[in-house]
Write an enzyme that holds these catalytic residues in place. Structure first.
Site, PDB file in Angstrom:
ATOM      1  N   ASP A  92      -1.421  43.286   3.439  1.00 31.84           N
ATOM      2  CA  ASP A  92      -1.722  42.074   4.181  1.00 31.84           C
ATOM      3  C   ASP A  92      -3.229  42.079   4.450  1.00 31.84           C
ATOM      4  OD1 ASP A  92      -1.338  39.788   5.926  1.00 31.84           O
ATOM      5  OD2 ASP A  92      -1.545  41.198   7.596  1.00 31.84           O
ATOM      6  N   ASP A 112      -5.303  39.912   7.235  1.00 29.88           N
ATOM      7  CA  ASP A 112      -5.816  39.813   8.600  1.00 29.88           C
ATOM      8  C   ASP A 112      -5.220  40.878   9.514  1.00 29.88           C
ATOM      9  OD1 ASP A 112      -7.025  37.631   7.541  1.00 29.88           O
ATOM     10  OD2 ASP A 112      -5.826  36.146   8.611  1.00 29.88           O
ATOM     11  N   ASP A 141       0.448  44.316   9.682  1.00 30.09           N
ATOM     12  CA  ASP A 141       0.425  44.436  11.138  1.00 30.09           C
ATOM     13  C   ASP A 141       1.471  43.572  11.817  1.00 30.09           C
ATOM     14  OD1 ASP A 141      -1.139  41.756  12.491  1.00 30.09           O
ATOM     15  OD2 ASP A 141      -1.297  42.042  10.331  1.00 30.09           O
TER      16      ASP A 141
END
Length: 259
Positions: free
Chosen positions: A6, A8, A179
């Site tokens: 991922d 961000d 996250d």
């Protein structure tokens, strides 16, 4: 074998698209109110993130923001500011982990809800092999506000499966890093999921399932680690779709306060 990242708060320390609110304002594409909303959304994004319901509520609103934007104008704005904005945001720990995967002969794939036109150049800068992002529709040189492929939630897992079929990856041997609990489908589709700076929901899931947890906290300039490739194509998609993940929380809080 591949490692899927991922973007961000996993590879970079903030929203890859909200970071561009200032140059888009300076270029006349958004007004001061939109800049303030983006700044607040970034604060909320950094502290808590956005849940799936909030993301979905914001999707139509944020894609509509891009409707009618001139692709060439946005490409020029982002191309001129990309390195100054993104270079300082890459986590040193992520850069090291990417280097380790590449040293082991693994493909590195960045997969993000941000637009593919911004995900691709960032992926190139960090040395990734491939990238997947949201695709929006352009007609006659302008964005229509329509979405061709929304690289979010279950669609990330779909994209990973498609890449695996095309590239011959054995998913049970692959790694994934994220996250956000909204990326659970992406983490579940591989044999080696790892959570990075997890939100509360993902932390609980990782603890229950015994998944590794990593804490990334040291942004470092890309220029100190990677040679940025030239000729990358950049466009508006990111500001519309990538902002969803962060901007949705602002919208949800704003609506609750008005009730």
């Amino acid at each position: 074998m591949a490692a899927f990242f991922d973007l961000d708060k996993t590879v970079i320390a903030k929203s890859s698209t909200l970071a561009f609110s200032k140059p888009f304002f300076q270029g006349g594409l958004i007004n001061r109110r939109a800049v303030l909303k983006s700044a607040y959304a970034q604060f909320v994004f950094a502290s808590s993130g956005a849940d799936a319901d909030q993301v979905e509520r914001m999707r139509a609103h944020l894609t509509a923001l891009c409707e009618g934007w001139d692709v060439k104008q946005v490409r020029a704005i982002v191309e001129e500011t990309l390195h100054d904005i993104v270079d300082p945001l890459v986590y040193a720990e992520a850069a090291e982990l990417i280097s380790e995967h590449k040293a082991e002969g693994h493909d590195v794939v960045v997969i993000s809800a941000s637009g593919e036109e911004i995900v691709t150049p960032i992926a190139d800068m960090i040395g990734a092999t491939h990238s997947v992002g949201t695709r929006m529709v352009a007609r006659d040189g302008r964005y229509t506000g329509e979405i061709e492929f929304y690289c979010y939630g279950a669609n990330k897992a779909t994209a990973i499966k498609q890449l695996a079929a095309e590239r011959g990856y054995e998913l049970n041997a692959c790694h994934a890093y994220s996250d956000s609990s909204t990326d659970l489908p992406m983490l579940e589709v591989v044999g080696h999921p790892t959570v990075v700076n997890p939100d509360r929901a993902l932390r609980a899931i990782a603890a229950e399932r015994g998944w590794p947890m990593l804490a990334f906290s040291k942004p470092v300039s890309l220029r100190s680690r990677f040679h940025a490739q030239s000729g990358a194509t950049i466009a508006v998609t990111a500001i519309g779709l990538g902002a969803i993940a962060a901007g949705a929380t602002w919208y949800g809080l704003h609506r609750r306060r008005k009730r």
